[in-house]
Design a protein around this motif. Structure first.
Motif, PDB file in Angstrom:
ATOM      1  N   GLY A   1       0.821  -1.199   0.000  1.00 10.06           N
ATOM      2  CA  GLY A   1       0.000   0.000   0.000  1.00 10.06           C
ATOM      3  C   GLY A   1       0.857   1.251   0.000  1.00 10.06           C
ATOM      4  O   GLY A   1       2.090   1.202   0.005  1.00 10.06           O
ATOM      5  N   ALA A   2       0.186   2.408   0.024  1.00  6.49           N
ATOM      6  CA  ALA A   2       0.866   3.688  -0.108  1.00  6.49           C
ATOM      7  C   ALA A   2       1.471   4.171   1.205  1.00  6.49           C
ATOM      8  O   ALA A   2       2.447   4.915   1.196  1.00  6.49           O
ATOM      9  CB  ALA A   2      -0.117   4.734  -0.634  1.00  6.49           C
ATOM     10  N   GLY A   3       0.927   3.827   2.324  1.00  2.60           N
ATOM     11  CA  GLY A   3       1.436   4.286   3.609  1.00  2.60           C
ATOM     12  C   GLY A   3       0.297   4.675   4.521  1.00  2.60           C
ATOM     13  O   GLY A   3      -0.790   5.037   4.064  1.00  2.60           O
ATOM     14  N   LEU A   4       0.547   4.615   5.816  1.00  3.23           N
ATOM     15  CA  LEU A   4      -0.488   4.887   6.793  1.00  3.23           C
ATOM     16  C   LEU A   4      -0.362   6.300   7.342  1.00  3.23           C
ATOM     17  O   LEU A   4       0.733   6.804   7.531  1.00  3.23           O
ATOM     18  CB  LEU A   4      -0.411   3.883   7.950  1.00  3.23           C
TER      19      LEU A   4
ATOM     20  N   ALA B   1      -7.243  -0.026   0.130  1.00  3.49           N
ATOM     21  CA  ALA B   1      -6.846  -0.968   1.178  1.00  3.49           C
ATOM     22  C   ALA B   1      -5.340  -1.179   1.183  1.00  3.49           C
ATOM     23  O   ALA B   1      -4.684  -1.143   0.139  1.00  3.49           O
ATOM     24  CB  ALA B   1      -7.556  -2.296   0.976  1.00  3.49           C
ATOM     25  N   GLN B   2      -4.818  -1.397   2.395  1.00  8.33           N
ATOM     26  CA  GLN B   2      -3.396  -1.619   2.580  1.00  8.33           C
ATOM     27  C   GLN B   2      -3.196  -2.756   3.574  1.00  8.33           C
ATOM     28  O   GLN B   2      -4.099  -3.091   4.326  1.00  8.33           O
ATOM     29  CB  GLN B   2      -2.734  -0.353   3.136  1.00  8.33           C
ATOM     30  N   ILE B   3      -2.003  -3.312   3.566  1.00  9.25           N
ATOM     31  CA  ILE B   3      -1.664  -4.358   4.525  1.00  9.25           C
ATOM     32  C   ILE B   3      -0.486  -3.870   5.340  1.00  9.25           C
ATOM     33  O   ILE B   3       0.525  -3.425   4.803  1.00  9.25           O
ATOM     34  CB  ILE B   3      -1.302  -5.682   3.827  1.00  9.25           C
ATOM     35  N   ALA B   4      -0.632  -3.950   6.669  1.00  7.22           N
ATOM     36  CA  ALA B   4       0.440  -3.586   7.589  1.00  7.22           C
ATOM     37  C   ALA B   4       0.791  -4.823   8.409  1.00  7.22           C
ATOM     38  O   ALA B   4      -0.078  -5.614   8.768  1.00  7.22           O
ATOM     39  CB  ALA B   4      -0.007  -2.450   8.498  1.00  7.22           C
ATOM     40  N   TYR B   5       2.075  -4.971   8.728  1.00  6.95           N
ATOM     41  CA  TYR B   5       2.541  -6.143   9.471  1.00  6.95           C
ATOM     42  C   TYR B   5       2.972  -5.737  10.870  1.00  6.95           C
ATOM     43  O   TYR B   5       3.767  -4.808  11.049  1.00  6.95           O
ATOM     44  CB  TYR B   5       3.704  -6.807   8.729  1.00  6.95           C
ATOM     45  N   ASN B   6       2.460  -6.434  11.872  1.00  6.15           N
ATOM     46  CA  ASN B   6       2.856  -6.237  13.256  1.00  6.15           C
ATOM     47  C   ASN B   6       3.800  -7.377  13.608  1.00  6.15           C
ATOM     48  O   ASN B   6       3.363  -8.515  13.807  1.00  6.15           O
ATOM     49  CB  ASN B   6       1.628  -6.248  14.170  1.00  6.15           C
TER      50      ASN B   6
ATOM     51  N   THR C   1      -7.285   5.123   5.809  1.00  2.00           N
ATOM     52  CA  THR C   1      -6.367   5.758   6.745  1.00  2.00           C
ATOM     53  C   THR C   1      -6.639   7.257   6.738  1.00  2.00           C
ATOM     54  O   THR C   1      -6.950   7.823   5.689  1.00  2.00           O
ATOM     55  CB  THR C   1      -4.901   5.405   6.404  1.00  2.00           C
ATOM     56  N   HIS C   2      -6.555   7.913   7.924  1.00  2.00           N
ATOM     57  CA  HIS C   2      -6.957   9.315   8.069  1.00  2.00           C
ATOM     58  C   HIS C   2      -5.956  10.076   8.915  1.00  2.00           C
ATOM     59  O   HIS C   2      -5.242   9.497   9.734  1.00  2.00           O
ATOM     60  CB  HIS C   2      -8.341   9.397   8.747  1.00  2.00           C
ATOM     61  N   ASP C   3      -5.973  11.407   8.748  1.00  2.00           N
ATOM     62  CA  ASP C   3      -5.117  12.267   9.553  1.00  2.00           C
ATOM     63  C   ASP C   3      -5.732  12.583  10.911  1.00  2.00           C
ATOM     64  O   ASP C   3      -5.015  12.778  11.887  1.00  2.00           O
ATOM     65  CB  ASP C   3      -4.825  13.580   8.814  1.00  2.00           C
ATOM     66  N   ASP C   4      -7.067  12.655  10.967  1.00  7.30           N
ATOM     67  CA  ASP C   4      -7.712  13.008  12.231  1.00  7.30           C
ATOM     68  C   ASP C   4      -8.602  11.873  12.724  1.00  7.30           C
ATOM     69  O   ASP C   4      -9.103  11.058  11.953  1.00  7.30           O
ATOM     70  CB  ASP C   4      -8.512  14.302  12.093  1.00  7.30           C
TER      71      ASP C   4
ATOM     72  N   TRP D   1     -11.865  -1.844  13.780  1.00 10.35           N
ATOM     73  CA  TRP D   1     -11.308  -1.096  14.905  1.00 10.35           C
ATOM     74  C   TRP D   1     -10.287  -0.074  14.411  1.00 10.35           C
ATOM     75  O   TRP D   1      -9.871  -0.103  13.271  1.00 10.35           O
ATOM     76  CB  TRP D   1     -10.695  -2.039  15.946  1.00 10.35           C
ATOM     77  N   LEU D   2      -9.917   0.841  15.322  1.00  7.07           N
ATOM     78  CA  LEU D   2      -9.018   1.930  14.955  1.00  7.07           C
ATOM     79  C   LEU D   2      -7.591   1.599  15.397  1.00  7.07           C
ATOM     80  O   LEU D   2      -7.359   1.102  16.501  1.00  7.07           O
ATOM     81  CB  LEU D   2      -9.441   3.236  15.605  1.00  7.07           C
ATOM     82  N   LEU D   3      -6.660   1.924  14.526  1.00  4.07           N
ATOM     83  CA  LEU D   3      -5.240   1.712  14.788  1.00  4.07           C
ATOM     84  C   LEU D   3      -4.549   3.061  14.736  1.00  4.07           C
ATOM     85  O   LEU D   3      -4.732   3.827  13.789  1.00  4.07           O
ATOM     86  CB  LEU D   3      -4.630   0.776  13.741  1.00  4.07           C
ATOM     87  N   MET D   4      -3.772   3.349  15.762  1.00  3.59           N
ATOM     88  CA  MET D   4      -3.000   4.592  15.776  1.00  3.59           C
ATOM     89  C   MET D   4      -1.540   4.210  15.603  1.00  3.59           C
ATOM     90  O   MET D   4      -1.014   3.390  16.349  1.00  3.59           O
ATOM     91  CB  MET D   4      -3.208   5.328  17.097  1.00  3.59           C
ATOM     92  N   LYS D   5      -0.924   4.806  14.606  1.00  2.15           N
ATOM     93  CA  LYS D   5       0.464   4.460  14.308  1.00  2.15           C
ATOM     94  C   LYS D   5       1.394   5.179  15.246  1.00  2.15           C
ATOM     95  O   LYS D   5       1.206   6.291  15.627  1.00  2.15           O
ATOM     96  CB  LYS D   5       0.789   4.804  12.866  1.00  2.15           C
TER      97      LYS D   5
END
Length: 165
Positions: A89-92, A122-127, A139-142, A161-165
Motif C-alpha cells: 500500500g501507499a502508507g499509513l 486498502a493496505q496491509i500492515a505487518y505487526n 487511513t486518516h489524519d484526524d 477497529w481503529l489503529l493509531m500508528k
C-alpha cells in the motif's frame, strides 16, 4: 487344537463383519435423511393466492416527529497503538481503520483485493510483535473522520477497529 483356533478365528471374523455392516447402514441412513431434509427445504412452498381485503383505514393526522441525530462520541472511541510496517500500500496516516487481522499473508491479500474491488484504498500492515497482518481499509489524519469511517464499515465488517500508528 488347531480346529478350535481356526473356528474361533472364523467366529471373530464373522462378528467383526456384522458389526461393520450395521455402522455402515446407520451412516447411509443418516445421509439419506439429511438429503431428504435438504430436498424438502429446496422445494418452494406453493400457497393459494388470496386477493387482499380492502378496508378503509381511519385517517390519522400527520404529526412531525423531531429529527434525532446520532452523534458518534469521538473521545471515548478506543484506539489501539501498534508498531506496524506497511507491506502493501501507499502508507499509513495517523489513524487507520482495520477490518481484518490474519496470521497468513495470503488471507490478508484476499481481503485487500475484496476491499479494493469495493472502492477502498486498502493496505496491509505487518505487526512483527504479534506476527499478524492487519488489513487497513482507510487511513486518516484526524480521529473524527476515522471514527465515522469505522462506523460506516461496521455494517459490513462488525469487528472493525481503529489503529493509531
Amino acid at each position: 487344537m488347531k480346529k478350535i483356533f481356526y473356528f474361533s478365528a472364523l467366529v471373530c471374523t464373522a462378528i467383526a463383519f456384522t458389526a461393520c455392516s450395521s455402522s455402515k447402514e446407520s451412516a447411509y441412513r443418516k445421509a439419506y435423511e439429511k438429503a431428504k431434509a435438504q430436498e424438502q427445504y429446496a422445494q418452494p412452498v406453493q400457497q393459494e393466492y388470496q386477493a387482499p381485503v380492502q378496508t378503509q383505514a381511519p385517517v390519522t393526522p400527520m404529526v412531525e416527529q423531531p429529527v434525532q441525530q446520532t452523534t458518534t462520541v469521538v473521545d471515548n472511541t478506543p484506539v489501539r497503538r501498534e508498531n506496524v510496517n506497511v507491506v502493501s500500500g501507499a502508507g499509513l496516516k495517523a489513524y487507520s481503520v482495520v477490518v481484518g487481522s490474519f496470521g497468513v499473508r495470503a488471507n490478508a491479500d484476499g481481503l485487500q483485493n475484496t476491499l479494493k474491488n469495493a472502492g477502498y484504498d486498502a493496505q496491509i500492515a505487518y505487526n512483527s510483535e504479534r506476527n499478524m497482518y492487519r488489513v487497513v481499509a482507510t487511513t486518516h489524519d484526524d480521529r473524527s473522520s476515522a471514527v465515522s469511517t469505522r462506523e460506516s464499515l461496521r455494517a459490513t465488517y462488525p469487528d472493525a477497529w481503529l489503529l493509531m500508528k
